[in-house]
Design an enzyme around this catalytic site. Structure first.
Site, PDB file in Angstrom:
ATOM      1  N   HIS A 220       0.865  -1.188   0.000  1.00 37.61           N
ATOM      2  CA  HIS A 220       0.000   0.000   0.000  1.00 37.61           C
ATOM      3  C   HIS A 220       0.903   1.240   0.000  1.00 37.61           C
ATOM      4  O   HIS A 220       1.977   1.223   0.617  1.00 37.61           O
ATOM      5  CB  HIS A 220      -0.850   0.080   1.284  1.00 37.61           C
ATOM      6  CG  HIS A 220      -2.151  -0.654   1.267  1.00 37.61           C
ATOM      7  ND1 HIS A 220      -2.670  -1.249   2.400  1.00 37.61           N
ATOM      8  CD2 HIS A 220      -3.063  -0.855   0.282  1.00 37.61           C
ATOM      9  CE1 HIS A 220      -3.842  -1.793   2.105  1.00 37.61           C
ATOM     10  NE2 HIS A 220      -4.108  -1.571   0.833  1.00 37.61           N
TER      11      HIS A 220
ATOM     12  N   CYS B  26      -2.510   2.934   9.201  1.00 37.80           N
ATOM     13  CA  CYS B  26      -3.511   1.962   8.730  1.00 37.80           C
ATOM     14  C   CYS B  26      -4.742   1.952   9.639  1.00 37.80           C
ATOM     15  O   CYS B  26      -5.850   1.670   9.188  1.00 37.80           O
ATOM     16  CB  CYS B  26      -2.939   0.553   8.713  1.00 37.80           C
ATOM     17  SG  CYS B  26      -1.540   0.319   7.637  1.00 37.80           S
TER      18      CYS B  26
HETATM   19  N1  ARG Z   1      -3.867  -7.054   6.689  1.00 35.61           N
HETATM   20  C1  ARG Z   1      -4.296  -5.859   6.041  1.00 35.61           C
HETATM   21  C2  ARG Z   1      -4.288  -6.050   4.538  1.00 35.61           C
HETATM   22  O1  ARG Z   1      -3.423  -6.717   4.034  1.00 35.61           O
HETATM   23  C3  ARG Z   1      -3.444  -4.706   6.434  1.00 35.61           C
HETATM   24  C4  ARG Z   1      -3.922  -3.408   5.888  1.00 35.61           C
HETATM   25  C5  ARG Z   1      -3.068  -2.250   6.281  1.00 35.61           C
HETATM   26  N2  ARG Z   1      -3.674  -1.025   5.949  1.00 35.61           N
HETATM   27  C6  ARG Z   1      -3.053   0.006   5.351  1.00 35.61           C
HETATM   28  N3  ARG Z   1      -3.682   1.123   5.275  1.00 35.61           N
HETATM   29  N4  ARG Z   1      -1.875  -0.129   4.816  1.00 35.61           N
HETATM   30  O2  ARG Z   1      -5.123  -5.548   3.824  1.00 35.61           O
END
Ligand code: ARG
Length: 292
Positions: A191, A285
């Site tokens: 991300h 996150c």
């Molecule tokens: N386990 C989650 C996923 O893989 C973590 C998300 C993290 N969120 C973020 N905004 N980077 O989607």
């Protein structure tokens, strides 16, 4: 801008420093955030390289760390709204993935992984129940603030692992802001918000190795004075930080990054997110910003 020049052995000037950023006064602005307690947090599937369903997870430790993060925001004067967690949605704690709000306009989300798909509608209903009049749900995969980072001027938009590049033009149309597409290339930084964050209108920090060569050039052109970080600071999810314009909330392992932001006049505020990191998440996150 001040610069200090000395004369070197061959009479050539040696420039020691071009700015003294710490003298700049950084002013916080009060923010409103939406968070979701990790009551049902586990790692039971793997959709990024951080997630190993065989490692032990403590939901109560995740809850303690999340509560400390929320209390940190409140102590700094920010308002935190809370959405009810849902059983069976262990990643719902990562509220940043469920909406992008700019000037009160909401663009909801659409998850790539089927395991997270149902989160989007819980947040959509929260927005409608909380007075947001324009809530648009995307037609393309769009993991919201996970891949959309608002600088105050541009919407930096990540793609490569999650958000569909066509969601970038959809965001531009719905939110009415200029979108700049950035390509992520390292699966650990799946991300945009784990590879880059905004400190203030004119300043970002990022980990160059998370991006394609062309994107690195774009970032250098747009933000020539940006802070770039070490592999160590990226690997503890140090870039998953939250700034209010003065305070920078970041994982306690990100010590070199903390020194860098302090040299630019910001105040680092450390939080322990070790349990949430097992799912690939950090402070940002867990935090959706409501820009009303
Ligand atoms: N386990 C989650 C996923 O893989 C973590 C998300 C993290 N969120 C973020 N905004 N980077 O989607």
């Amino acid at each position: 801008m001040t610069s200090v020049s000395l004369v070197g052995p061959g009479d050539e000037p040696i420039v020691l420093g071009v700015t003294t950023p710490a003298t700049q006064v950084r002013v916080p602005t009060t923010r409103r955030y939406l968070m979701c307690p990790p009551a049902y947090f586990t790692v039971e599937y793997s959709i990024n390289p951080w997630m190993d369903p065989t490692q032990p997870i403590s939901t109560s430790l995740a809850m303690e760390q999340w509560t400390a993060l929320k209390e940190t925001y409140e102590r700094l004067g920010h308002k935190v709204d809370v959405i009810d967690p849902e059983p069976g949605l262990p990643d719902m704690v990562f509220a940043a993935n469920s909406g992008t709000v700019i000037d009160g306009q909401v663009l909801g989300s659409r998850f790539r992984a089927p395991q997270r798909a149902a989160e989007a509608d819980h947040f959509r209903r929260w927005f409608l129940a909380n007075g947001y009049r324009s809530v648009v749900m995307p037609s393309r995969t769009n993991e919201a603030e996970g891949d959309f980072v608002w600088t105050g001027k541009y919407l930096l938009a990540g793609t490569g692992f999650r958000t569909d590049p066509q969601a970038h033009s959809e965001a531009q149309e719905v939110l009415g802001v200029p979108v700049i597409s950035l390509h992520l290339t390292d699966p650990r930084y799946y991300h945009l918000d784990v590879a880059l964050f905004v400190l203030a209108d004119d300043l970002i920090a990022y980990y160059p190795d998370a991006f394609s060569p062309g994107t690195r050039q774009v970032l250098r052109r747009l933000f020539p004075n940006a802070i770039t970080t070490t592999a160590e600071d990226a690997a503890c999810l140090g870039l998953n930080a939250v700034s209010d314009g003065r305070h920078v909330i970041l994982p306690l392992e990100a010590t070199a990054l903390a020194d860098q932001v302090a040299r630019h006049g910001f105040e680092p505020v450390f939080v322990d997110i070790s349990e949430l990191r097992k799912s690939g998440g950090g402070p940002k996150c867990c935090t959706m910003e409501l820009r009303d």
